[in-house]
Design an enzyme around this catalytic site. Structure first.
Site, PDB file in Angstrom:
ATOM      1  N   ARG A  59       2.580  -7.504   2.368  1.00  0.00           N
ATOM      2  CA  ARG A  59       3.935  -6.941   2.384  1.00  0.00           C
ATOM      3  C   ARG A  59       4.953  -7.986   1.932  1.00  0.00           C
ATOM      4  NH1 ARG A  59       1.752  -3.449   6.747  1.00  0.00           N
ATOM      5  NH2 ARG A  59       1.866  -5.145   8.274  1.00  0.00           N
TER       6      ARG A  59
ATOM      7  N   ALA B 292      -0.040  11.785  -0.833  1.00  0.00           N
ATOM      8  CA  ALA B 292       0.340  10.781  -1.833  1.00  0.00           C
ATOM      9  C   ALA B 292      -0.307  11.076  -3.187  1.00  0.00           C
ATOM     10  CB  ALA B 292      -0.053   9.388  -1.351  1.00  0.00           C
TER      11      ALA B 292
ATOM     12  N   ASP C 241      -2.174   2.182  -0.541  1.00  0.00           N
ATOM     13  CA  ASP C 241      -2.879   1.655   0.632  1.00  0.00           C
ATOM     14  C   ASP C 241      -3.386   2.809   1.501  1.00  0.00           C
ATOM     15  OD1 ASP C 241      -3.875  -0.069   2.552  1.00  0.00           O
ATOM     16  OD2 ASP C 241      -1.946  -0.299   3.569  1.00  0.00           O
TER      17      ASP C 241
ATOM     18  N   CYS D 139      -9.585  -0.341   2.567  1.00  0.00           N
ATOM     19  CA  CYS D 139      -9.874  -0.907   3.883  1.00  0.00           C
ATOM     20  C   CYS D 139     -11.141  -0.287   4.457  1.00  0.00           C
ATOM     21  CB  CYS D 139      -8.696  -0.717   4.834  1.00  0.00           C
ATOM     22  SG  CYS D 139      -8.280   1.002   5.152  1.00  0.00           S
TER      23      CYS D 139
END
Length: 398
Positions: free
Chosen positions: A217, A285, A302, A342
């Protein structure tokens, strides 16, 4: 060694030739590698000593024969009593963070399980509140010791437990949430890179916030000046806030969670930003990126884990290709893309391959600027590739 416990514990004997990975620093020992346990049938989470086929001591860990990962190492060689070992590990973890965490951040991971020599334990710090996750039977047995040592070393206002998820179920444990020490706290305000964040301990994911992206970030904020930014899968707006702090000209943030978006709006207010500083979109998204006529100078992609088991890996690969394809098509000429996986069960090289397929599909010629991962507060043992999960790429249009 004073306080050594090896004579008091059950002995796990590995099969001949199966000690290589653990001697190389991998803390996980699978059931197929174990020859016998003496005496047999230890309780789930019981401390044991670990030996090679010739009987030579390898170290100490805890055992749960009912699980695939039947043994998790805590120490190599002679080990002290568990209370002393936990204290040493916590002292080392605190010192490591003192060297790497910025002065304007009081939200960070204090213990990252195997990476800090405390397998099955996660400890996150949010200012004067500490949140604990105990994911395994062995970690569950160390609850009291952990809380006592955290109080001795840090004197927090509260220690909260939020232990839940698939790993606990595999270990035969029920979910467990409680105030372990101090006052009941349902939320607090913490700081990350100088940005204020509301942390919701009742409804937030995991321990309340995803701390592994803190450094990324900060990187996003550093490249956001005058940029039109899309924060895809924005959760509580961490990347959006960083982009605003970095001087972004426009920020669009999209997520399917109405609760997360509401906290993101509260975070805007906490940081004295006008309500219209970010355009929040409640929706998918991928759909937004595929349908928007707008082009963005910086896109942060993400998504949540797309492969929650090994069986999901093939499907996850297709989804990563699809998501990155539409993201690249929404990227303005000269734009930058920060894209992440992730998914523990989707290898880093497979993710890079998926992003390359996406670039071909999108007809974009992108440069790889940097490989990205979690911050230094998420260490991984060098011999434990299974501990690596967050993979990211910073790409720039040619």
């Amino acid at each position: 060694m004073a306080g050594a416990v090896s004579a008091q514990l059950a002995r796990v004997i590995l099969k001949r030739g199966r000690e290589g990975p653990v001697r190389g620093g991998n803390p996980w020992i699978f059931s197929q590698a174990i020859d016998r346990i003496d005496p047999p049938s230890p309780e789930a989470g019981a401390l044991v000593t670990v030996h090679d086929a010739a009987g030579a001591l390898i170290g100490m860990g805890y055992c749960n024969p009912a699980t695939t990962i039947a043994l998790r190492m805590l120490a190599w060689g002679e080990a002290p009593a568990i209370e002393e070992l936990v204290a040493r590990r916590l002292e080392g973890a605190i010192e490591l963070r003192r060297r790497f965490i910025r002065n304007d951040s009081n939200a960070y991971r204090l213990v990252n399980g195997d990476g800090d020599g405390l397998s099955g334990m996660v400890v996150d710090r949010f200012g004067d509140v500490i949140v604990v996750q105990l994911l395994t039977a062995g970690a569950d047995r160390m609850r009291v010791t952990l809380v006592d040592r955290l109080n001795d070393l840090l004197h927090p206002r509260a220690i909260i437990e939020r232990s839940h998820g698939a790993v606990r179920k595999q270990e035969g444990l029920e979910d467990h949430s409680a105030v372990l020490s101090g006052e009941p706290v349902t939320e607090t305000v913490a700081a990350e890179n100088g940005i204020k964040l509301k942390i919701d301990f009742e409804h937030g994911q995991k321990t309340g916030y995803f701390l592994d992206q803190r450094d990324n970030r900060a990187l996003a904020g550093g490249i956001a000046r005058d940029a039109r930014v899309l924060d895809a899968f924005c959760y509580q707006g961490g990347f959006s806030l960083a982009a605003l702090a970095g001087g972004a000209s426009k920020v669009v943030a999209v997520d399917t969670s109405a609760r997360a978006l509401e906290i993101a709006r509260q975070n805007l207010e906490l940081n004295e930003r006008p309500a219209n500083a970010v355009e929040f979109v409640h929706g998918e998204a991928g759909k937004l990126m595929a349908e928007t006529p707008n082009r963005f100078d910086l896109i942060v992609l993400d998504p949540p884990p797309l492969a929650r088991s090994r069986g999901d890996a093939e499907r996850a690969g297709r989804l990563y290709v699809e998501l990155n394809t539409v993201a690249m098509r929404a990227l303005a000429p000269g734009g930058r893309l920060m894209t992440f996986s992730c998914s523990t069960h989707f290898r880093a090289d497979d993710f890079v391959r998926a992003v390359r397929f996406a670039a071909s599909n999108a007809g974009r010629n992108l440069r790889l600027i940097a490989h990205l991962g979690p911050g230094a507060d998420h260490p991984v043992l060098l011999g434990h590739g299974e501990g690596e999960y967050l993979t990211g790429l910073l790409l720039a249009d040619l």
